[in-house]
Write an enzyme that holds these catalytic residues in place. Structure first.
Site, PDB file in Angstrom:
ATOM      1  CB  SER A 135      -0.943   0.021   1.201  1.00  0.00           C
ATOM      2  OG  SER A 135      -2.026  -0.822   0.949  1.00  0.00           O
TER       3      SER A 135
ATOM      4  CE  LYS B 298      -4.448   1.153  -0.934  1.00  0.00           C
ATOM      5  NZ  LYS B 298      -3.912  -0.152  -0.597  1.00  0.00           N
TER       6      LYS B 298
ATOM      7  CE1 TYR C 162      -4.666  -1.122  -4.152  1.00  0.00           C
ATOM      8  CE2 TYR C 162      -5.346  -3.426  -4.181  1.00  0.00           C
ATOM      9  CZ  TYR C 162      -4.930  -2.313  -3.484  1.00  0.00           C
ATOM     10  OH  TYR C 162      -4.777  -2.381  -2.119  1.00  0.00           O
TER      11      TYR C 162
ATOM     12  CE1 TYR D  13      -4.212   1.277   4.647  1.00  0.00           C
ATOM     13  CE2 TYR D  13      -2.800   0.101   6.161  1.00  0.00           C
ATOM     14  CZ  TYR D  13      -3.093   0.527   4.904  1.00  0.00           C
ATOM     15  OH  TYR D  13      -2.258   0.188   3.890  1.00  0.00           O
TER      16      TYR D  13
ATOM     17  CB  VAL E 217       0.029  -5.882   4.170  1.00  0.00           C
ATOM     18  CG1 VAL E 217      -1.143  -5.234   4.882  1.00  0.00           C
ATOM     19  CG2 VAL E 217      -0.251  -6.112   2.701  1.00  0.00           C
TER      20      VAL E 217
HETATM   21  N1  GLN Z   1      -2.343  -5.490  -1.751  1.00  0.00           N
HETATM   22  C1  GLN Z   1      -2.870  -5.328  -0.438  1.00  0.00           C
HETATM   23  C2  GLN Z   1      -4.378  -5.469  -0.445  1.00  0.00           C
HETATM   24  O1  GLN Z   1      -4.987  -4.959  -1.318  1.00  0.00           O
HETATM   25  C3  GLN Z   1      -2.454  -4.003   0.083  1.00  0.00           C
HETATM   26  C4  GLN Z   1      -2.961  -3.723   1.458  1.00  0.00           C
HETATM   27  C5  GLN Z   1      -1.989  -2.981   2.326  1.00  0.00           C
HETATM   28  O2  GLN Z   1      -0.790  -2.915   2.082  1.00  0.00           O
HETATM   29  N2  GLN Z   1      -2.518  -2.446   3.411  1.00  0.00           N
HETATM   30  O3  GLN Z   1      -4.962  -6.113   0.385  1.00  0.00           O
END
Ligand code: GLN
Length: 317
Positions: free
Chosen positions: A70, A73, A203, A253, A271
């Site tokens: 993520s 993003k 994505y 988050y 993650v």
């Molecule tokens: N690729 C992961 C997902 O879509 C990314 C989530 C993350 O890094 N928080 O679940």
């Protein structure tokens, strides 16, 4: 760069951070839906600091590529804001902390398909859709952007330039029911122009980009440097400031408040265990350690950043 007087020089400080925070036992978790991440040894730990004066300090596994997940993003948002179509984007996604997990469905239904912010999965799917209106492959565009911002120069022997791990992406795609559900919700609320499957596939490939701490710290430097990147201006200063604000309020988050309390800096986690942090005017920091807390943020990475900000005095407060 200025640190508190009692702090040792940055290189030594980073070595000490690695000594103190590299995990000695396998605590924490890995995401169940991304098989690749379960293969990464628990004791990996790296940290890199890229300064606005052009220096890079690093320690531990800072040269080992990891899955940015993520953290992507932040950069897709920056790319979306570059295009002069930001008003269109901001009519489709808000800038409020969600207080829910990154892949929650509940809020999206209650709020009629307008994601709370671009850093939860639903918001990133909208950003991806926005980019796909102008490019056939937003993940390839992101890879070019990151490679350029990371310095674009030949990596040291044995090291890779940033790349998309297509096998990891395929593995994640096979476990993407939840992201597909989010995309179908968005589609049903007329907040997606491309087919749901196309957006999710792109994505997931963005999330599967592999980079090192050193590369990510360099790539994030424009956010600490008023929008000025390694090879020229990336964003207007006001847009860079706004991305920092969204990182502070939404980057971790439903742990954004706790992270702001412990670290006091804008950050974005993934993650894969990476966290990118901005010290406005001074530096970008990337820390990586793969095991996660219950909110999906790096356990050792968060502890290391809290320690580093305490010892340097780096904070936006
Ligand atoms: N690729 C992961 C997902 O879509 C990314 C989530 C993350 O890094 N928080 O679940």
């Amino acid at each position: 760069m200025s640190t508190t007087l009692s702090a040792p020089p940055l290189g030594l400080l980073l070595e000490d951070i690695v000594r103190r925070h590299r995990p000695r036992q396998d605590a924490g978790s890995v995401p169940g839906n991304i098989p690749f991440l379960a293969t990464v040894p628990f004791d990996r730990f790296g940290i890199a600091v890229a300064t606005t004066s052009g220096e890079v300090f690093s320690s531990g596994d800072a040269g080992v590529p990891f899955s940015i997940q993520s953290i992507s993003k932040v950069f897709t948002l920056a790319m979306a804001l570059q295009g002069g179509r930001s008003a269109a984007l901001w009519s489709r996604v808000l800038r409020e902390p969600s207080g829910t997990s990154f892949n929650s469905l509940v809020q999206l239904e209650a709020e009629k398909g307008i994601p709370r912010n671009p850093f939860i999965n639903a918001g990133a799917l909208v950003v991806t859709d926005h980019l796909l209106e102008e490019t056939p492959d937003a993940a390839a565009q992101l890879l070019r952007f990151l490679t350029e911002q990371a310095g674009n120069h030949a990596p040291e022997p044995g090291q890779h330039a940033p790349f998309i791990d297509e096998d990891a992406a395929a593995g994640e795609l096979a476990g993407s029911s939840r992201n597909l559900a989010l995309a179908h919700f968005l589609k049903d609320f007329a907040n997606l122009t491309q087919p749901a499957g196309v957006v999710v596939e792109n994505y997931v490939r963005q999330c599967s980009i592999m980079m090192t701490c050193v590369q990510l710290a360099r790539a994030g430097l424009f956010l600490a440097n008023d929008g000025q990147g390694t090879t020229g201006r990336v964003l207007a200063p006001s847009e860079a400031k706004r991305i920092g604000s969204i990182m502070l309020t939404c980057g971790m988050y439903d742990a954004a408040g706790e992270f702001a309390y412990r670290v006091g800096l804008p950050g974005k986690s993934g993650v894969g265990g990476g966290i990118l942090v901005i010290v406005p005017g001074q530096c970008a920091i990337c820390v990586w350690s793969p095991r996660l807390d219950a909110k999906g943020n790096s356990l050792a990475g968060t502890a290391a950043l809290a320690d580093l900000s305490d010892r340097t005095g780096w904070s936006v407060f």
